[in-house]
Write an enzyme that holds these catalytic residues in place. Structure first.
Site, PDB file in Angstrom:
ATOM      1  N   LYS A  74       0.852  -1.201   0.000  1.00  0.00           N
ATOM      2  CA  LYS A  74       0.000   0.000   0.000  1.00  0.00           C
ATOM      3  C   LYS A  74       0.889   1.253   0.000  1.00  0.00           C
ATOM      4  O   LYS A  74       1.830   1.348   0.799  1.00  0.00           O
ATOM      5  CB  LYS A  74      -0.940   0.012   1.212  1.00  0.00           C
ATOM      6  CG  LYS A  74      -1.796   1.296   1.268  1.00  0.00           C
ATOM      7  CD  LYS A  74      -2.988   1.158   2.189  1.00  0.00           C
ATOM      8  CE  LYS A  74      -2.678   1.352   3.652  1.00  0.00           C
ATOM      9  NZ  LYS A  74      -2.137   2.680   4.003  1.00  0.00           N
ATOM     10  N   GLU A 125      -9.455   7.333   3.392  1.00  0.00           N
ATOM     11  CA  GLU A 125      -9.366   7.692   4.816  1.00  0.00           C
ATOM     12  C   GLU A 125      -9.923   9.090   5.067  1.00  0.00           C
ATOM     13  O   GLU A 125      -9.514  10.071   4.428  1.00  0.00           O
ATOM     14  CB  GLU A 125      -7.902   7.613   5.302  1.00  0.00           C
ATOM     15  CG  GLU A 125      -7.782   8.003   6.780  1.00  0.00           C
ATOM     16  CD  GLU A 125      -6.499   7.567   7.457  1.00  0.00           C
ATOM     17  OE1 GLU A 125      -5.710   6.819   6.856  1.00  0.00           O
ATOM     18  OE2 GLU A 125      -6.300   7.968   8.621  1.00  0.00           O
TER      19      GLU A 125
HETATM   20  O1  KIV Z   1      -1.351   2.416   8.911  1.00  0.00           O
HETATM   21  C1  KIV Z   1      -2.513   1.996   8.971  1.00  0.00           C
HETATM   22  O2  KIV Z   1      -2.898   1.235   9.860  1.00  0.00           O
HETATM   23  C2  KIV Z   1      -3.416   2.439   7.915  1.00  0.00           C
HETATM   24  C3  KIV Z   1      -4.883   2.192   8.087  1.00  0.00           C
HETATM   25  C4  KIV Z   1      -5.406   2.953   9.216  1.00  0.00           C
HETATM   26  C5  KIV Z   1      -5.633   2.422   6.833  1.00  0.00           C
HETATM   27  O3  KIV Z   1      -2.994   2.996   6.950  1.00  0.00           O
END
Ligand code: KIV
Length: 267
Positions: free
Chosen positions: A114, A183
């Protein structure tokens, strides 16, 4: 049951079934997620705050992400595993991003990485996807930009901000992502993006019309008490339960009531 793949998650979107994702960082909580039938785990760089006690995600390293992701994979071998790429591990150049994201897939058994950001990282995302590295996007409030934009807030309330989020979403979609975390954006905007795209949307503070939801494990079990954003629902009072256990343990040891004879080895 077989492992959960992006194909299975896509089928869920197509059938209108909600997807569950939990952000967590260790073997035991990952195992609980798998036993509870959660679909996906994100090893989030929120571990900087929640696991390491830092103020932000900025100083989390690639080595730390890999370390945690390996532990999570051992606890949840069947779940769709996504790993956050930490700050500055993918922004410098597409080549560096390829090397770092490739390492995460090779060393952890994750199925996707991600990356935070939109238009500004779209070229890199395109290169990653072309190299066989599945990418999950992250738009709206993006914690790695904290030094630029400040503390967590809702993004997309004004027309201009909503247009920005839409452009970022589209840029990531065109670059080949199959999933995007939304988010802290208004639910109306999240619904519009979800309804108008094949991309799987996972919301956190983005309302109920996303294809799925993600919460941090320690938030949802009530272990992390440092902050409680509006979008967090606590399903347990973990901190209170654990504190109470520790107090009773201390009392038993100090009072000579632990260990008992049954809890001791004979000669
Ligand atoms: O770092 C994380 O846990 C996240 C989520 C809150 C989406 O990016």
């Amino acid at each position: 049951m077989g492992g959960i793949t992006i194909k299975k998650l896509r089928k869920k979107k197509d059938k209108g079934e909600k997807i569950t994702m939990v952000s967590t960082y260790d073997y035991l909580s990952a195992r609980l997620c798998q036993e509870a039938g959660i679909d996906s785990i994100l090893v989030g760089d929120s571990l900087g705050m929640v696991f390491q006690g830092l103020d932000s995600t900025i100083s989390v390293t690639l080595e730390e992400m890999i370390y945690h992701a390996k532990a999570v994979r051992r606890g949840a071998p069947d779940l769709f595993l996504v790993v956050d790429m930490p700050f500055l591990s993918y922004q410098v150049s597409a080549e560096e991003a390829l090397r770092n994201c490739g390492r995460v897939l090779k060393e952890t058994g994750a199925q996707a990485v991600k990356l935070e950001g939109g238009e500004e990282i779209a070229d890199t995302v395109y290169r990653l996807v072309r190299a066989g590295i599945p990418v999950v996007g992250h738009v709206g409030f993006t914690p790695q930009y904290i030094n630029l934009f400040g503390a967590p807030k809702v993004v997309g309330k004004s027309y201009e901000e909503a247009q920005r989020v839409k452009k970022d979403f589209k840029a990531l979609e065109n670059a080949g992502v199959q999933m995007i975390v939304l988010e802290s954006i208004p639910w109306t905007l999240a619904k519009e993006l979800t309804d108008s795209s094949e991309v799987i949307t996972i919301g956190i503070g983005a309302g109920k019309y996303c294809d799925g939801q993600v919460l941090v494990f320690h938030d949802l079990v009530g272990l992390y008490e440092d902050s409680k954003p509006k979008f967090v629902r606590r399903y347990a009072e973990g901190a209170k339960i654990f504190k109470d256990a520790l107090i009773r343990y201390k009392k038993d040891v100090e009072g000579g009531n632990f260990p008992s004879e049954e809890e001791s080895y004979g000669a």
